[in-house]
Design a protein around this motif. Sequence first.
Motif, PDB file in Angstrom:
ATOM      1  N   ASP A  24       4.834   0.707   2.821  1.00  0.00           N
ATOM      2  CA  ASP A  24       4.540   1.225   1.484  1.00  0.00           C
ATOM      3  C   ASP A  24       4.914   0.169   0.449  1.00  0.00           C
ATOM      4  O   ASP A  24       6.088  -0.170   0.276  1.00  0.00           O
ATOM      5  N   LEU A  25       3.890  -0.354  -0.245  1.00  0.00           N
ATOM      6  CA  LEU A  25       4.083  -1.327  -1.324  1.00  0.00           C
ATOM      7  C   LEU A  25       3.586  -0.781  -2.657  1.00  0.00           C
ATOM      8  O   LEU A  25       3.300  -1.547  -3.578  1.00  0.00           O
ATOM      9  N   SER A  26       3.480   0.512  -2.763  1.00  0.00           N
ATOM     10  CA  SER A  26       2.944   1.141  -3.971  1.00  0.00           C
ATOM     11  C   SER A  26       3.777   0.814  -5.207  1.00  0.00           C
ATOM     12  O   SER A  26       4.973   0.515  -5.122  1.00  0.00           O
ATOM     13  N   GLU A  27       3.103   0.844  -6.372  1.00  0.00           N
ATOM     14  CA  GLU A  27       3.738   0.666  -7.677  1.00  0.00           C
ATOM     15  C   GLU A  27       4.426  -0.684  -7.828  1.00  0.00           C
ATOM     16  O   GLU A  27       5.431  -0.823  -8.539  1.00  0.00           O
ATOM     17  N   SER A  69      -0.880   2.208  -3.654  1.00  0.00           N
ATOM     18  CA  SER A  69      -1.266   2.913  -4.879  1.00  0.00           C
ATOM     19  C   SER A  69      -0.642   2.239  -6.099  1.00  0.00           C
ATOM     20  O   SER A  69       0.468   1.700  -6.036  1.00  0.00           O
ATOM     21  N   ASP A  70      -1.392   2.237  -7.205  1.00  0.00           N
ATOM     22  CA  ASP A  70      -0.911   1.687  -8.480  1.00  0.00           C
ATOM     23  C   ASP A  70      -0.405   0.252  -8.337  1.00  0.00           C
ATOM     24  O   ASP A  70       0.726  -0.074  -8.696  1.00  0.00           O
ATOM     25  N   CYS A  71      -1.247  -0.608  -7.795  1.00  0.00           N
ATOM     26  CA  CYS A  71      -0.878  -2.006  -7.555  1.00  0.00           C
ATOM     27  C   CYS A  71      -1.755  -2.995  -8.325  1.00  0.00           C
ATOM     28  O   CYS A  71      -1.835  -4.165  -7.972  1.00  0.00           O
ATOM     29  N   SER A  72      -2.453  -2.527  -9.358  1.00  0.00           N
ATOM     30  CA  SER A  72      -3.311  -3.386 -10.191  1.00  0.00           C
ATOM     31  C   SER A  72      -4.390  -4.092  -9.370  1.00  0.00           C
ATOM     32  O   SER A  72      -4.673  -5.275  -9.565  1.00  0.00           O
ATOM     33  N   ILE A  73      -4.997  -3.349  -8.448  1.00  0.00           N
ATOM     34  CA  ILE A  73      -6.042  -3.910  -7.597  1.00  0.00           C
ATOM     35  C   ILE A  73      -7.407  -3.602  -8.218  1.00  0.00           C
ATOM     36  O   ILE A  73      -7.673  -2.469  -8.600  1.00  0.00           O
ATOM     37  N   SER A  74      -8.268  -4.600  -8.297  1.00  0.00           N
ATOM     38  CA  SER A  74      -9.611  -4.408  -8.833  1.00  0.00           C
ATOM     39  C   SER A  74     -10.649  -4.708  -7.748  1.00  0.00           C
ATOM     40  O   SER A  74     -10.338  -4.740  -6.561  1.00  0.00           O
ATOM     41  N   LEU A  89      -5.725   0.683  11.750  1.00  0.00           N
ATOM     42  CA  LEU A  89      -5.274   1.376  10.550  1.00  0.00           C
ATOM     43  C   LEU A  89      -5.912   2.764  10.475  1.00  0.00           C
ATOM     44  O   LEU A  89      -7.131   2.897  10.548  1.00  0.00           O
ATOM     45  N   ILE A  90      -5.079   3.799  10.327  1.00  0.00           N
ATOM     46  CA  ILE A  90      -5.599   5.166  10.270  1.00  0.00           C
ATOM     47  C   ILE A  90      -5.396   5.800   8.893  1.00  0.00           C
ATOM     48  O   ILE A  90      -5.994   6.818   8.587  1.00  0.00           O
ATOM     49  N   GLU A  91      -4.561   5.199   8.036  1.00  0.00           N
ATOM     50  CA  GLU A  91      -4.359   5.750   6.698  1.00  0.00           C
ATOM     51  C   GLU A  91      -4.211   4.622   5.689  1.00  0.00           C
ATOM     52  O   GLU A  91      -3.411   3.703   5.882  1.00  0.00           O
ATOM     53  N   LEU A  92      -4.986   4.709   4.597  1.00  0.00           N
ATOM     54  CA  LEU A  92      -4.948   3.710   3.534  1.00  0.00           C
ATOM     55  C   LEU A  92      -4.932   4.425   2.194  1.00  0.00           C
ATOM     56  O   LEU A  92      -5.824   5.220   1.893  1.00  0.00           O
ATOM     57  N   ASP A  93      -3.906   4.163   1.378  1.00  0.00           N
ATOM     58  CA  ASP A  93      -3.765   4.809   0.078  1.00  0.00           C
ATOM     59  C   ASP A  93      -3.964   3.757  -1.015  1.00  0.00           C
ATOM     60  O   ASP A  93      -3.165   2.826  -1.151  1.00  0.00           O
ATOM     61  N   LEU A  94      -5.033   3.920  -1.803  1.00  0.00           N
ATOM     62  CA  LEU A  94      -5.349   2.998  -2.892  1.00  0.00           C
ATOM     63  C   LEU A  94      -5.456   3.729  -4.232  1.00  0.00           C
ATOM     64  O   LEU A  94      -6.079   3.233  -5.158  1.00  0.00           O
ATOM     65  N   THR A  95      -4.841   4.884  -4.348  1.00  0.00           N
ATOM     66  CA  THR A  95      -4.935   5.665  -5.584  1.00  0.00           C
ATOM     67  C   THR A  95      -4.321   4.886  -6.749  1.00  0.00           C
ATOM     68  O   THR A  95      -3.395   4.102  -6.578  1.00  0.00           O
ATOM     69  N   GLY A  96      -4.885   5.141  -7.949  1.00  0.00           N
ATOM     70  CA  GLY A  96      -4.318   4.525  -9.139  1.00  0.00           C
ATOM     71  C   GLY A  96      -4.751   3.098  -9.378  1.00  0.00           C
ATOM     72  O   GLY A  96      -4.199   2.422 -10.255  1.00  0.00           O
ATOM     73  N   ASN A  97      -5.712   2.597  -8.606  1.00  0.00           N
ATOM     74  CA  ASN A  97      -6.252   1.261  -8.825  1.00  0.00           C
ATOM     75  C   ASN A  97      -7.647   1.387  -9.445  1.00  0.00           C
ATOM     76  O   ASN A  97      -8.127   2.474  -9.715  1.00  0.00           O
ATOM     77  N   ASP A  98      -8.315   0.266  -9.665  1.00  0.00           N
ATOM     78  CA  ASP A  98      -9.625   0.293 -10.313  1.00  0.00           C
ATOM     79  C   ASP A  98     -10.652  -0.409  -9.428  1.00  0.00           C
ATOM     80  O   ASP A  98     -10.880  -1.613  -9.565  1.00  0.00           O
TER      81      ASP A  98
END
Length: 248
Positions: free
Chosen positions: A116-119, A146-151, A169-178
């Motif tokens: 987890d490297l979110s925020e 999530s929320d890692c300034s990814i475009s 990889l079975i789970e990927l969370d990219l919420t909060g990016n653009d």
Amino acid sequence: MNYNNLQDSGVKLLCTGFKDINCKLEILSLKNNCITEGGCHVLAAALNSNPSNLTELDLSENKLGNPGMKIILTLFENVQCRLEKLNLKNNCITEGGCHVLAAALKSNTSNLTELDLSENKQGDSGVTEISSLLRNSQILQILRLSDCSISEEGYKALSSALRSNPSHLIELDLTGNDPGESGVKQLSDLLQDPNYQLKTLRFLGPAADEGCQYVTGIVGKNPLLLRELNLRGHKLGDTGVWLLIQMQ
């Protein structure tokens, strides 16, 4: 020991117990304790002296920065390390830290299955470093960014890496990016790959994701891939309108 304001001095006291040969600690959670690089030195030294039992380490919401994370990563240099879950959420980690992380996890037989490297603010450059790890990993199953300034550029790097190594990889969370339009399409195309094993993909917030599914059910297309959306003639009701608002 979450939310206890231990700071580096408290971590030092706590670590005296970790060095004991009789210590069988498997899960250590030190979330939000104002731990800095100094505390990481003490913690890594203690855990490296007795590394064979620890499988889960949560250091989220501290002040490690790139230097502190680099110290924690020395755990993976120990052949006895059994760490499977590492949470470094919200620790001021940037692109440079991601480069160190990718190198550390690629250069050994890591058992890490969840990261987890979110925020953190690694941005597209940092995510490109993480993507290089995904190209080679045979173990990592869950990745949270999530929320890692990814475009769009970061999404392209991730999609390319996952397409070259789709089976783990079975789970990927990219919420909060653009992701932009092209980023959404990259992920959409990836999910069509029959070799891809991803079971959970998050790139919208829960409410927005529900709204997206709602509109897809009406028009038969993912609204994020459309430049124009016409819902004339459909009885949306108040609930439908609310779901549309959540997508904004």
